[in-house]
Design a protein around this motif. Structure first.
Motif, PDB file in Angstrom:
ATOM      1  N   ARG A 183       0.843  -1.890  -0.186  1.00 51.55           N
ATOM      2  CA  ARG A 183      -0.045   0.122   0.089  1.00 51.55           C
ATOM      3  C   ARG A 183       0.482   1.380   0.060  1.00 51.55           C
ATOM      4  O   ARG A 183       1.711   1.441   1.088  1.00 51.55           O
ATOM      5  N   VAL A 184       1.153   1.897  -1.154  1.00 40.98           N
ATOM      6  CA  VAL A 184       1.475   3.116  -1.391  1.00 40.98           C
ATOM      7  C   VAL A 184       1.854   4.117  -0.251  1.00 40.98           C
ATOM      8  O   VAL A 184       1.939   4.842   0.364  1.00 40.98           O
ATOM      9  N   GLY A 185      -0.457   4.438   0.328  1.00 40.38           N
ATOM     10  CA  GLY A 185      -0.550   5.393   1.237  1.00 40.38           C
ATOM     11  C   GLY A 185      -1.434   6.127   0.151  1.00 40.38           C
ATOM     12  O   GLY A 185      -1.094   7.873   0.521  1.00 40.38           O
ATOM     13  N   ASP A 186      -1.323   6.391  -1.317  1.00 39.69           N
ATOM     14  CA  ASP A 186      -1.222   7.705  -2.215  1.00 39.69           C
ATOM     15  C   ASP A 186      -3.150   7.732  -2.807  1.00 39.69           C
ATOM     16  O   ASP A 186      -3.547   5.938  -2.632  1.00 39.69           O
ATOM     17  N   ILE A 187      -3.901   8.412  -2.581  1.00 37.59           N
ATOM     18  CA  ILE A 187      -4.807   8.443  -2.181  1.00 37.59           C
ATOM     19  C   ILE A 187      -5.325   9.034  -3.774  1.00 37.59           C
ATOM     20  O   ILE A 187      -4.559  10.230  -4.107  1.00 37.59           O
ATOM     21  N   LEU A 188      -5.693   8.405  -4.706  1.00 37.74           N
ATOM     22  CA  LEU A 188      -5.842   8.959  -6.780  1.00 37.74           C
ATOM     23  C   LEU A 188      -7.732   8.301  -6.560  1.00 37.74           C
ATOM     24  O   LEU A 188      -8.591   7.820  -6.757  1.00 37.74           O
ATOM     25  N   ARG A 189      -8.188   9.635  -7.658  1.00 38.53           N
ATOM     26  CA  ARG A 189      -9.382   9.248  -7.933  1.00 38.53           C
ATOM     27  C   ARG A 189      -9.317   9.400  -9.424  1.00 38.53           C
ATOM     28  O   ARG A 189      -8.724   9.991 -10.411  1.00 38.53           O
ATOM     29  N   VAL A 190     -10.062   8.256 -10.484  1.00 37.66           N
ATOM     30  CA  VAL A 190     -10.302   8.151 -11.513  1.00 37.66           C
ATOM     31  C   VAL A 190     -11.228   9.315 -11.741  1.00 37.66           C
ATOM     32  O   VAL A 190     -12.580   9.425 -12.028  1.00 37.66           O
ATOM     33  N   THR A 191     -10.472  10.370 -13.178  1.00 36.90           N
ATOM     34  CA  THR A 191     -11.013  11.331 -14.279  1.00 36.90           C
ATOM     35  C   THR A 191     -10.976  10.785 -15.485  1.00 36.90           C
ATOM     36  O   THR A 191     -12.063  11.472 -15.999  1.00 36.90           O
ATOM     37  N   GLY A 192     -10.917   9.553 -15.903  1.00 32.51           N
ATOM     38  CA  GLY A 192     -11.167   9.159 -17.188  1.00 32.51           C
ATOM     39  C   GLY A 192      -9.961   8.088 -17.574  1.00 32.51           C
ATOM     40  O   GLY A 192      -9.551   7.969 -16.864  1.00 32.51           O
ATOM     41  N   PHE A 193     -10.532   7.840 -18.977  1.00 35.66           N
ATOM     42  CA  PHE A 193      -9.497   6.961 -19.591  1.00 35.66           C
ATOM     43  C   PHE A 193      -8.153   7.769 -21.356  1.00 35.66           C
ATOM     44  O   PHE A 193      -9.018   9.129 -21.520  1.00 35.66           O
ATOM     45  N   HIS A 194      -7.426   7.140 -21.200  1.00 35.65           N
ATOM     46  CA  HIS A 194      -6.796   7.383 -22.224  1.00 35.65           C
ATOM     47  C   HIS A 194      -6.984   6.225 -23.415  1.00 35.65           C
ATOM     48  O   HIS A 194      -6.294   5.060 -22.553  1.00 35.65           O
ATOM     49  N   ASN A 195      -7.334   6.236 -23.958  1.00 34.55           N
ATOM     50  CA  ASN A 195      -8.014   4.960 -25.173  1.00 34.55           C
ATOM     51  C   ASN A 195      -9.003   4.425 -23.949  1.00 34.55           C
ATOM     52  O   ASN A 195      -9.597   4.720 -23.400  1.00 34.55           O
ATOM     53  N   SER A 196      -7.874   2.467 -23.546  1.00 29.85           N
ATOM     54  CA  SER A 196      -8.225   1.975 -22.465  1.00 29.85           C
ATOM     55  C   SER A 196      -7.839   2.727 -21.194  1.00 29.85           C
ATOM     56  O   SER A 196      -7.992   1.415 -20.319  1.00 29.85           O
ATOM     57  N   ALA A 197      -7.055   3.309 -21.063  1.00 27.49           N
ATOM     58  CA  ALA A 197      -5.703   3.238 -20.821  1.00 27.49           C
ATOM     59  C   ALA A 197      -6.511   4.413 -19.144  1.00 27.49           C
ATOM     60  O   ALA A 197      -6.854   5.373 -18.923  1.00 27.49           O
ATOM     61  N   PRO A 198      -6.866   3.988 -17.764  1.00 27.80           N
ATOM     62  CA  PRO A 198      -7.616   5.509 -16.783  1.00 27.80           C
ATOM     63  C   PRO A 198      -6.632   6.147 -16.640  1.00 27.80           C
ATOM     64  O   PRO A 198      -5.294   6.240 -15.723  1.00 27.80           O
ATOM     65  N   GLN A 199      -6.518   7.098 -15.887  1.00 30.39           N
ATOM     66  CA  GLN A 199      -6.271   8.661 -15.484  1.00 30.39           C
ATOM     67  C   GLN A 199      -6.975   8.763 -14.209  1.00 30.39           C
ATOM     68  O   GLN A 199      -7.700   8.687 -14.076  1.00 30.39           O
ATOM     69  N   PHE A 200      -5.657   9.223 -13.831  1.00 29.61           N
ATOM     70  CA  PHE A 200      -6.062   9.579 -12.306  1.00 29.61           C
ATOM     71  C   PHE A 200      -5.310  11.091 -11.939  1.00 29.61           C
ATOM     72  O   PHE A 200      -4.630  10.918 -12.244  1.00 29.61           O
ATOM     73  N   HIS A 201      -6.020  11.285 -10.714  1.00 25.75           N
ATOM     74  CA  HIS A 201      -5.609  12.688  -9.695  1.00 25.75           C
ATOM     75  C   HIS A 201      -5.751  12.502  -8.521  1.00 25.75           C
ATOM     76  O   HIS A 201      -6.073  11.616  -7.863  1.00 25.75           O
ATOM     77  N   PHE A 202      -4.733  12.738  -8.814  1.00 18.74           N
ATOM     78  CA  PHE A 202      -3.508  12.560  -6.938  1.00 18.74           C
ATOM     79  C   PHE A 202      -4.271  13.566  -6.201  1.00 18.74           C
ATOM     80  O   PHE A 202      -4.171  14.958  -5.973  1.00 18.74           O
ATOM     81  N   VAL A 203      -5.459  12.916  -4.884  1.00 19.06           N
ATOM     82  CA  VAL A 203      -5.825  13.248  -3.796  1.00 19.06           C
ATOM     83  C   VAL A 203      -4.850  13.826  -3.440  1.00 19.06           C
ATOM     84  O   VAL A 203      -4.859  15.185  -2.541  1.00 19.06           O
ATOM     85  N   ARG A 204      -4.122  12.953  -2.352  1.00 21.73           N
ATOM     86  CA  ARG A 204      -3.561  12.856  -0.581  1.00 21.73           C
ATOM     87  C   ARG A 204      -2.414  12.437  -0.720  1.00 21.73           C
ATOM     88  O   ARG A 204      -2.699  10.891  -1.115  1.00 21.73           O
ATOM     89  N   ARG A 205      -1.953  12.573   0.021  1.00 17.53           N
ATOM     90  CA  ARG A 205      -1.707  11.167   0.342  1.00 17.53           C
ATOM     91  C   ARG A 205      -2.420  10.659   2.116  1.00 17.53           C
ATOM     92  O   ARG A 205      -2.446  11.272   2.936  1.00 17.53           O
ATOM     93  N   LYS A 206      -1.895   8.843   2.514  1.00 18.70           N
ATOM     94  CA  LYS A 206      -2.850   9.355   3.004  1.00 18.70           C
ATOM     95  C   LYS A 206      -2.309   9.485   4.340  1.00 18.70           C
ATOM     96  O   LYS A 206      -0.701   9.149   5.075  1.00 18.70           O
ATOM     97  N   ASN A 207      -3.186  10.254   5.563  1.00 21.98           N
ATOM     98  CA  ASN A 207      -2.653   9.923   7.088  1.00 21.98           C
ATOM     99  C   ASN A 207      -0.688  10.763   7.423  1.00 21.98           C
ATOM    100  O   ASN A 207      -0.590  11.151   8.268  1.00 21.98           O
ATOM    101  N   VAL A 208      -0.809  11.455   5.926  1.00 24.81           N
ATOM    102  CA  VAL A 208       0.162  12.731   5.841  1.00 24.81           C
ATOM    103  C   VAL A 208       0.294  13.955   6.484  1.00 24.81           C
ATOM    104  O   VAL A 208      -0.804  14.463   5.262  1.00 24.81           O
ATOM    105  N   LEU A 209       0.209  14.591   7.218  1.00 28.86           N
ATOM    106  CA  LEU A 209      -0.709  16.110   8.273  1.00 28.86           C
ATOM    107  C   LEU A 209       1.069  16.524   7.522  1.00 28.86           C
ATOM    108  O   LEU A 209      -0.367  18.075   7.120  1.00 28.86           O
ATOM    109  N   LEU A 210       1.723  16.824   7.544  1.00 33.25           N
ATOM    110  CA  LEU A 210       2.438  17.357   7.250  1.00 33.25           C
ATOM    111  C   LEU A 210       4.041  17.008   6.231  1.00 33.25           C
ATOM    112  O   LEU A 210       4.480  16.451   6.346  1.00 33.25           O
ATOM    113  N   SER A 211       4.247  17.850   4.954  1.00 32.22           N
ATOM    114  CA  SER A 211       5.282  17.976   4.704  1.00 32.22           C
ATOM    115  C   SER A 211       5.613  19.123   4.386  1.00 32.22           C
ATOM    116  O   SER A 211       4.723  20.400   3.398  1.00 32.22           O
TER     117      SER A 211
END
Length: 481
Positions: free
Chosen positions: A296-324
């Motif tokens: 589990r990488v810890g990245d939360i992603l949202r599916v925004t669409g597809f390029h041909n058949s490949a899903p495309q993801f928007h990076f939402v946030r890091r899970k459980n990370v407060l400060l960076s």
């Protein structure tokens, strides 16, 4: 993270795709160079004898990078001698000097993270008098002692009073707005990661660049490289990455925050790359060629669409990370431990920390952690002094992870931690404000990190004293056993 030699082939493949995609949107990039600030970091060995180092250091020191074939789309102003110099000051100085010497050829400016590019601009603010002197006289700053670096710079550094005067004219102005576009006038875009935690730097980058486009070209981590942005000139808030399925085996854990903290009736099932649904959020899970299995990488992603058949993801946030601030990541448990360790210094004053919260202040360069403390003292005549609270700052830093401490000590990518003591009752006011906006009084919890402007303004209006860490925390490249 475990890695294998063949992984470098996959990373080079992904790197080789970036410029062809970018050239679709910004033609003519083969006629110039990129001013990129790239650095290596300290290495160590594990108790078992394996070499341990950051993933980018591993790549820059490999033959894949050092003996890369000539590519007109991927020419840097920085020589390998500067990139591979382990001294951060000498490396930055040489890379900045090379960038100034070749300023007319620079078509793009960048760094891995937005924070790194801003550190470079701050470096220029502090060192432009010496840099312009070097350019004017053709004599290299004696602080640069690395033999291979000096040998390279001696070959290219010649007296150029006209260029020195041009740089001096721009840097001596009080107003540094648009400084990147003013010095490197042919720059077409900035190549930096400004998604996730790096989004906090966008306004500052816009200020120094004069509003140049921000290109987020790829999505990667220490564990694995994931994919690329097929529309790199879109707004940062609209960036979506297309996963490259040959980088690893990708699975996705549906991410649906539990209501009221109650556990799920049954854990969600993993979803394959081809089965994700548009609009839904997932936590990224990878199985890599190097041996990570359903990690589990810890990245939360949202599916925004597809390029041909490949899903495309928007990076939402890091899970459980407060400060960076830079490459550091501090979660709630680590922050809690740091506060507990620091608050022990208050015991002799019969004082305790009633409540606390935090935020990453990126208005300074480098950015730094700010911790708000509300204190309860039983003896008003025996309150902790400024010196004691400074030591509390240092104690917190000593409790944070090695990546944070390396950023403070070796990389100078993070500034001294700050504690702001607020008036008694401040956190009650914070709760009242949250309830007035619809929060449930029964379920309200003090947020351990804040970034909502009205809340920060409330906290800052109640600050009674501010204290900074008086020294750097302990850090060495040697691994603790």
């Amino acid at each position: 993270m475990p890695t294998i030699k063949e992984e470098l082939d996959r990373r080079r493949l992904l790197y080789s795709l970036l410029m062809p995609v970018m050239n679709l949107y910004v033609p003519g990039l083969e006629r110039g160079k990129g001013l990129y600030f790239l650095f290596v970091k300290s290495e160590t060995r594990t108790p078992g004898g394996l070499l341990a180092r950051p993933v980018l250091t591993s790549y820059y020191k490999s033959d894949h990078f050092k003996t890369r074939p000539y590519d007109p789309y991927n020419v840097y102003t920085s020589p390998n001698e500067a990139i591979l110099c382990p001294d951060s000051f000498q490396s930055m100085y040489a890379q900045m000097l090379c960038g100034l010497l070749q300023r007319q050829q620079v078509l793009r400016v960048g760094a891995v993270f937005a924070s790194g590019l801003l550190r470079a601009i701050r470096f220029l603010q502090l060192n432009w008098p010496q840099l312009t002197q070097d350019i004017e006289t053709g004599a290299l700053n004696p602080k640069l002692t690395d033999p291979s670096l000096r040998e390279y710079m001696d070959k290219i550094l010649k007296p150029n009073p006209e260029l020195a005067e041009c740089v001096r004219h721009e840097c001596s102005k009080d107003n540094w707005e648009g400084i990147i576009a003013r010095i490197w006038q042919n720059t077409k875009y900035l190549d930096v990661i400004v998604t996730g935690a790096m989004a906090q730097y966008i306004p500052t980058l816009d200020y120094y660049s004069g509003g140049l486009p921000l290109a987020c070209t790829m999505y990667a981590s220490s564990e694995c490289y994931f994919g690329l942005n097929l529309n790199p000139m879109c707004k940062p808030s609209q960036v979506s990455y297309t996963i490259m399925p040959n980088m690893a085996y990708f699975e996705f854990l549906p991410h649906e925050p539990d209501s009221f903290g109650f556990p799920r009736a049954s854990p969600p099932k993993l979803v394959d790359l081809v089965d994700v649904e548009v609009g839904k959020e997932y936590e990224l899970v990878i199985t890599t060629y190097a041996g990570l299995y359903r990690y589990r990488v810890g990245d939360i992603l949202r599916v925004t669409g597809f390029h041909n058949s490949a899903p495309q993801f928007h990076f939402v946030r890091r899970k459980n990370v407060l400060l960076s601030i830079d490459s550091d990541k501090t979660d709630e448990a680590e922050l809690q431990k740091a506060v507990e360790n620091a608050s022990r210094l208050l015991r002799e004053f019969n004082t305790s920390v009633v409540e606390y919260t935090s935020y990453a202040d990126t208005r300074t360069i480098p950015g730094h952690y700010v911790i708000y403390w509300e204190l309860l003292g039983k003896e008003s005549a025996n309150s902790p002094t400024d010196e004691v609270l400074k030591q509390c700052c240092l104690a917190m830093e000593e409790s944070l992870n090695s990546v944070y401490r390396q950023g403070r000590v070796a990389d100078n990518s993070i500034g001294p931690l700050e504690i702001r003591v607020v008036k008694n009752g401040t956190f009650e006011e914070l709760m009242d404000y949250a309830i007035s906006r619809g929060a449930s009084i029964n379920q309200y919890k003090v947020p351990r990190c804040v970034n909502f402007t009205p809340i920060m303004e409330l906290l800052d209006s109640r600050v009674v004293s501010s204290h900074f860490s008086p020294a750097s925390p302990h850090w060495t490249p040697e691994r603790r056993r």
